[in-house]
Design a protein around this motif. Sequence first.
Motif, PDB file in Angstrom:
ATOM      1  N   TYR A 179     -66.115 -17.224 129.299  1.00 10.09           N
ATOM      2  CA  TYR A 179     -65.538 -16.077 128.609  1.00 10.09           C
ATOM      3  C   TYR A 179     -66.225 -14.817 129.121  1.00 10.09           C
ATOM      4  O   TYR A 179     -67.448 -14.672 129.021  1.00 10.09           O
ATOM      5  CB  TYR A 179     -65.710 -16.208 127.096  1.00 10.09           C
ATOM      6  N   ILE A 180     -65.437 -13.941 129.732  1.00 11.08           N
ATOM      7  CA  ILE A 180     -65.976 -12.711 130.314  1.00 11.08           C
ATOM      8  C   ILE A 180     -65.141 -11.512 129.868  1.00 11.08           C
ATOM      9  O   ILE A 180     -64.038 -11.665 129.336  1.00 11.08           O
ATOM     10  CB  ILE A 180     -66.026 -12.782 131.857  1.00 11.08           C
ATOM     11  N   CYS A 181     -65.659 -10.328 130.114  1.00 10.12           N
ATOM     12  CA  CYS A 181     -64.971  -9.099 129.711  1.00 10.12           C
ATOM     13  C   CYS A 181     -63.562  -9.019 130.304  1.00 10.12           C
ATOM     14  O   CYS A 181     -63.364  -9.294 131.494  1.00 10.12           O
ATOM     15  CB  CYS A 181     -65.752  -7.877 130.158  1.00 10.12           C
ATOM     16  N   ALA A 182     -62.618  -8.617 129.476  1.00 13.37           N
ATOM     17  CA  ALA A 182     -61.269  -8.364 129.983  1.00 13.37           C
ATOM     18  C   ALA A 182     -61.274  -7.152 130.915  1.00 13.37           C
ATOM     19  O   ALA A 182     -60.576  -7.136 131.934  1.00 13.37           O
ATOM     20  CB  ALA A 182     -60.309  -8.148 128.821  1.00 13.37           C
ATOM     21  N   ASP A 183     -62.062  -6.148 130.578  1.00 16.44           N
ATOM     22  CA  ASP A 183     -62.177  -4.932 131.382  1.00 16.44           C
ATOM     23  C   ASP A 183     -63.397  -5.063 132.295  1.00 16.44           C
ATOM     24  O   ASP A 183     -64.542  -4.941 131.861  1.00 16.44           O
ATOM     25  CB  ASP A 183     -62.328  -3.726 130.461  1.00 16.44           C
ATOM     26  N   SER A 184     -63.144  -5.314 133.569  1.00 14.67           N
ATOM     27  CA  SER A 184     -64.246  -5.555 134.503  1.00 14.67           C
ATOM     28  C   SER A 184     -65.100  -4.311 134.743  1.00 14.67           C
ATOM     29  O   SER A 184     -66.295  -4.433 135.029  1.00 14.67           O
ATOM     30  CB  SER A 184     -63.694  -6.064 135.838  1.00 14.67           C
ATOM     31  N   LEU A 185     -64.514  -3.126 134.639  1.00 15.91           N
ATOM     32  CA  LEU A 185     -65.298  -1.902 134.825  1.00 15.91           C
ATOM     33  C   LEU A 185     -66.318  -1.748 133.701  1.00 15.91           C
ATOM     34  O   LEU A 185     -67.480  -1.401 133.946  1.00 15.91           O
ATOM     35  CB  LEU A 185     -64.372  -0.687 134.893  1.00 15.91           C
ATOM     36  N   THR A 186     -65.894  -2.029 132.469  1.00 21.15           N
ATOM     37  CA  THR A 186     -66.820  -2.008 131.337  1.00 21.15           C
ATOM     38  C   THR A 186     -67.934  -3.025 131.552  1.00 21.15           C
ATOM     39  O   THR A 186     -69.118  -2.736 131.334  1.00 21.15           O
ATOM     40  CB  THR A 186     -66.078  -2.319 130.025  1.00 21.15           C
ATOM     41  N   CYS A 187     -67.568  -4.214 132.005  1.00 18.20           N
ATOM     42  CA  CYS A 187     -68.536  -5.272 132.257  1.00 18.20           C
ATOM     43  C   CYS A 187     -69.557  -4.839 133.300  1.00 18.20           C
ATOM     44  O   CYS A 187     -70.768  -4.993 133.119  1.00 18.20           O
ATOM     45  CB  CYS A 187     -67.809  -6.531 132.717  1.00 18.20           C
ATOM     46  N   SER A 188     -69.070  -4.281 134.402  1.00 17.82           N
ATOM     47  CA  SER A 188     -69.940  -3.831 135.479  1.00 17.82           C
ATOM     48  C   SER A 188     -70.926  -2.770 134.983  1.00 17.82           C
ATOM     49  O   SER A 188     -72.112  -2.800 135.324  1.00 17.82           O
ATOM     50  CB  SER A 188     -69.101  -3.268 136.634  1.00 17.82           C
ATOM     51  N   ASN A 189     -70.435  -1.873 134.140  1.00 14.53           N
ATOM     52  CA  ASN A 189     -71.296  -0.813 133.601  1.00 14.53           C
ATOM     53  C   ASN A 189     -72.336  -1.351 132.608  1.00 14.53           C
ATOM     54  O   ASN A 189     -73.346  -0.696 132.352  1.00 14.53           O
ATOM     55  CB  ASN A 189     -70.451   0.257 132.915  1.00 14.53           C
ATOM     56  N   ASN A 190     -72.074  -2.528 132.054  1.00 14.77           N
ATOM     57  CA  ASN A 190     -72.982  -3.125 131.071  1.00 14.77           C
ATOM     58  C   ASN A 190     -74.078  -3.980 131.710  1.00 14.77           C
ATOM     59  O   ASN A 190     -75.114  -4.219 131.086  1.00 14.77           O
ATOM     60  CB  ASN A 190     -72.206  -4.030 130.103  1.00 14.77           C
TER      61      ASN A 190
END
Length: 212
Positions: free
Chosen positions: A185-196
């Motif tokens: 289970y990973i972030c739907a929004d990859s940009l948000t994930c990358s920033n986190n």
Amino acid sequence: MQFITNANYHFIMYQAFNAYHGAINTNDESVKNALRFSCIDKARAIFDTLTTEQEALIGEIFHIRSEEELEAFDAKLQNYLVPFPSINEKTVKKLFPKVKKLKAPDLPAEQMDRLVFLGWNDTGAQKKFIIAQHDHQLVAVHGSFTPISKKGICAFCHQNERVGLFKADIKAKGNNDNFRAIGQYICADSLTCSNNIKSESRLLEFINVLKA
């Protein structure tokens, strides 16, 4: 000299934030200093080796006493960032040779530079594509992606975000004709994930399993 990856930067700023905001919540100077040194040690520990200058740069966390000084430290760190590689259509075709008519998102250069990884969704095909960097080489994986209707902890950034199940097939051990599915289970929004992301370890571990 650039030596800080974008994930390193997120972690160092997290420690700088903790050192500053933790210190303003106590009047005990010894407690403040202990917290500052602890945050500095954690930030330095993510590197195998550091030069004297690099150690001194991270050590500036100790002297942050205001929001303005925190912002100034942030700006100074950015001079040492290793940019994420630029991804173009040719790169995407090379990394995903079996996927037809695939285009990566067209991000501004300054946004691309700051990525920990590049990811995007093909909502029509219910797929997610991920490009990351490992040992100075670009690696790529893709699989099905099914969003869920509630928030959860992302396996990559470990934050509570809107997530979905990313699932891909890998060859079963000892049998090249059989495959088994693995998923996270990973972030739907990859940009948000990358920033986190403050550490690339979970992301790269998952990619290594898929690429093995």
